[in-house]
Design an enzyme around this catalytic site. Structure first.
Site, PDB file in Angstrom:
ATOM      1  N   CYS A  42       0.848  -1.187   0.000  1.00 32.87           N
ATOM      2  CA  CYS A  42       0.000   0.000   0.000  1.00 32.87           C
ATOM      3  C   CYS A  42       0.892   1.249   0.000  1.00 32.87           C
ATOM      4  O   CYS A  42       1.987   1.246   0.549  1.00 32.87           O
ATOM      5  CB  CYS A  42      -0.906   0.013   1.230  1.00 32.87           C
ATOM      6  SG  CYS A  42      -2.069   1.410   1.235  1.00 32.87           S
ATOM      7  N   ASP A  44       0.444   3.774   1.644  1.00 32.10           N
ATOM      8  CA  ASP A  44       0.414   4.351   2.997  1.00 32.10           C
ATOM      9  C   ASP A  44       1.836   4.611   3.510  1.00 32.10           C
ATOM     10  O   ASP A  44       2.678   3.714   3.502  1.00 32.10           O
ATOM     11  CB  ASP A  44      -0.324   3.378   3.935  1.00 32.10           C
ATOM     12  CG  ASP A  44      -0.667   4.028   5.253  1.00 32.10           C
ATOM     13  OD1 ASP A  44       0.255   4.519   5.945  1.00 32.10           O
ATOM     14  OD2 ASP A  44      -1.856   4.048   5.614  1.00 32.10           O
ATOM     15  N   ARG A  46       3.002   4.808   6.298  1.00 29.05           N
ATOM     16  CA  ARG A  46       3.405   4.088   7.522  1.00 29.05           C
ATOM     17  C   ARG A  46       3.859   2.667   7.251  1.00 29.05           C
ATOM     18  O   ARG A  46       4.183   1.938   8.186  1.00 29.05           O
ATOM     19  CB  ARG A  46       2.231   4.083   8.521  1.00 29.05           C
ATOM     20  CG  ARG A  46       1.816   5.477   8.974  1.00 29.05           C
ATOM     21  CD  ARG A  46       0.450   5.468   9.633  1.00 29.05           C
ATOM     22  NE  ARG A  46      -0.611   5.086   8.698  1.00 29.05           N
ATOM     23  CZ  ARG A  46      -1.905   4.968   9.027  1.00 29.05           C
ATOM     24  NH1 ARG A  46      -2.279   5.199  10.270  1.00 29.05           N
ATOM     25  NH2 ARG A  46      -2.793   4.623   8.114  1.00 29.05           N
ATOM     26  N   HIS A  98      -2.326  -3.877   4.996  1.00 33.25           N
ATOM     27  CA  HIS A  98      -2.153  -3.498   6.404  1.00 33.25           C
ATOM     28  C   HIS A  98      -3.498  -3.204   7.048  1.00 33.25           C
ATOM     29  O   HIS A  98      -4.403  -2.668   6.399  1.00 33.25           O
ATOM     30  CB  HIS A  98      -1.214  -2.285   6.529  1.00 33.25           C
ATOM     31  CG  HIS A  98      -1.760  -1.030   5.923  1.00 33.25           C
ATOM     32  ND1 HIS A  98      -2.309  -0.013   6.678  1.00 33.25           N
ATOM     33  CD2 HIS A  98      -1.878  -0.630   4.635  1.00 33.25           C
ATOM     34  CE1 HIS A  98      -2.714   0.948   5.871  1.00 33.25           C
ATOM     35  NE2 HIS A  98      -2.480   0.602   4.626  1.00 33.25           N
ATOM     36  N   CYS A 101      -6.204   0.109   6.811  1.00 34.80           N
ATOM     37  CA  CYS A 101      -5.971   0.666   5.475  1.00 34.80           C
ATOM     38  C   CYS A 101      -7.103   1.628   5.078  1.00 34.80           C
ATOM     39  O   CYS A 101      -8.272   1.235   5.016  1.00 34.80           O
ATOM     40  CB  CYS A 101      -5.849  -0.450   4.443  1.00 34.80           C
ATOM     41  SG  CYS A 101      -5.471   0.154   2.781  1.00 34.80           S
TER      42      CYS A 101
END
Ligand code: CO
Length: 211
Positions: A42, A44, A46, A98, A101
């Site tokens: 992803c 993302d 993080r 994750h 998400c």
């Protein structure tokens, strides 16, 4: 100092530190890349692939998009997959989602995110529909969300197996092994949720018989 200037400054410090510890660090990496892994994760911020697996530059070939989707018309993803599997000859392809998400969460709403994002999220709504019975049986909203994250990863791995890229490599070289993992933002731990080894049978509708 502008906020982006800090990145450039930190980059200088990082490069200097690397060379101090290992003078050949960059010259070695510049020559060749031979990663064993393709990571589809992803976007993302993080969930950085190298950091959470404690790997170095050169070890993982990376593709990231919103909610780590494998869409069979996505030229970007497919060219990364083809290059990694056919030319770099990676041994493992990892789809890593994750918990928490935002993309998966958004797909669970009925909100109009405008057409482009609607199109992208539609892929996750389709996963939801495919597993509707199981998901509807879960009454706790958080658990339902977590399970959709897992099922989404599972479906994306199956999408990989439907490509002629993977099927050809499976047939000729018995690789790569496909993995579906989910990363926990709260504890930093990765949970394997699904896998397909080379030549796992898939729905015959998607099997090429003249590779
Ligand atoms: Co995400």
């Amino acid at each position: 100092m502008k906020i982006y200037e800090k990145l450039l400054l930190e980059n200088k410090a990082w490069a200097g530190e690397k060379v101090k510890v290992d003078p050949e660090y960059f010259s070695r990496l510049a020559d060749i890349q031979k990663p064993d892994f393709l990571w589809i994760g992803c976007s993302d911020s993080r969930v950085p692939a190298n950091e959470i697996t404690n790997t170095q530059p050169g070890e993982i070939f990376v593709h990231r998009n919103i909610a780590n989707l494998v869409v069979h018309t996505d030229v970007n993803l497919l060219s990364v997959l083809d290059y990694a599997v056919t030319h770099l000859k990676v041994k493992h392809v990892i789809v890593c989602g994750h918990y928490g998400c935002g993309g998966v969460k958004a797909s669970m709403t009925n909100h109009d995110y405008n057409q482009v994002l609607n199109m992208w999220l539609r892929n996750i709504k389709d996963v939801n529909r495919l597993h509707r019975d199981e998901l509807n049986a879960i009454t706790d909203e958080q658990q339902k969300f977590d399970r959709l994250v897992e099922l989404n990863v599972q479906e994306q791995v199956i999408h990989l197996a439907k490509t002629s890229i993977i099927q050809r490599a499976w047939k000729n070289e018995q690789r790569p092994h496909l993995h579906g993992w989910v990363y926990g933002l709260k504890d930093g731990l990765i949970k394997p949720v699904f896998e397909m080894s080379a030549n796992t049978n898939i729905d015959s509708l998607y099997e090429y018989d003249d590779l």
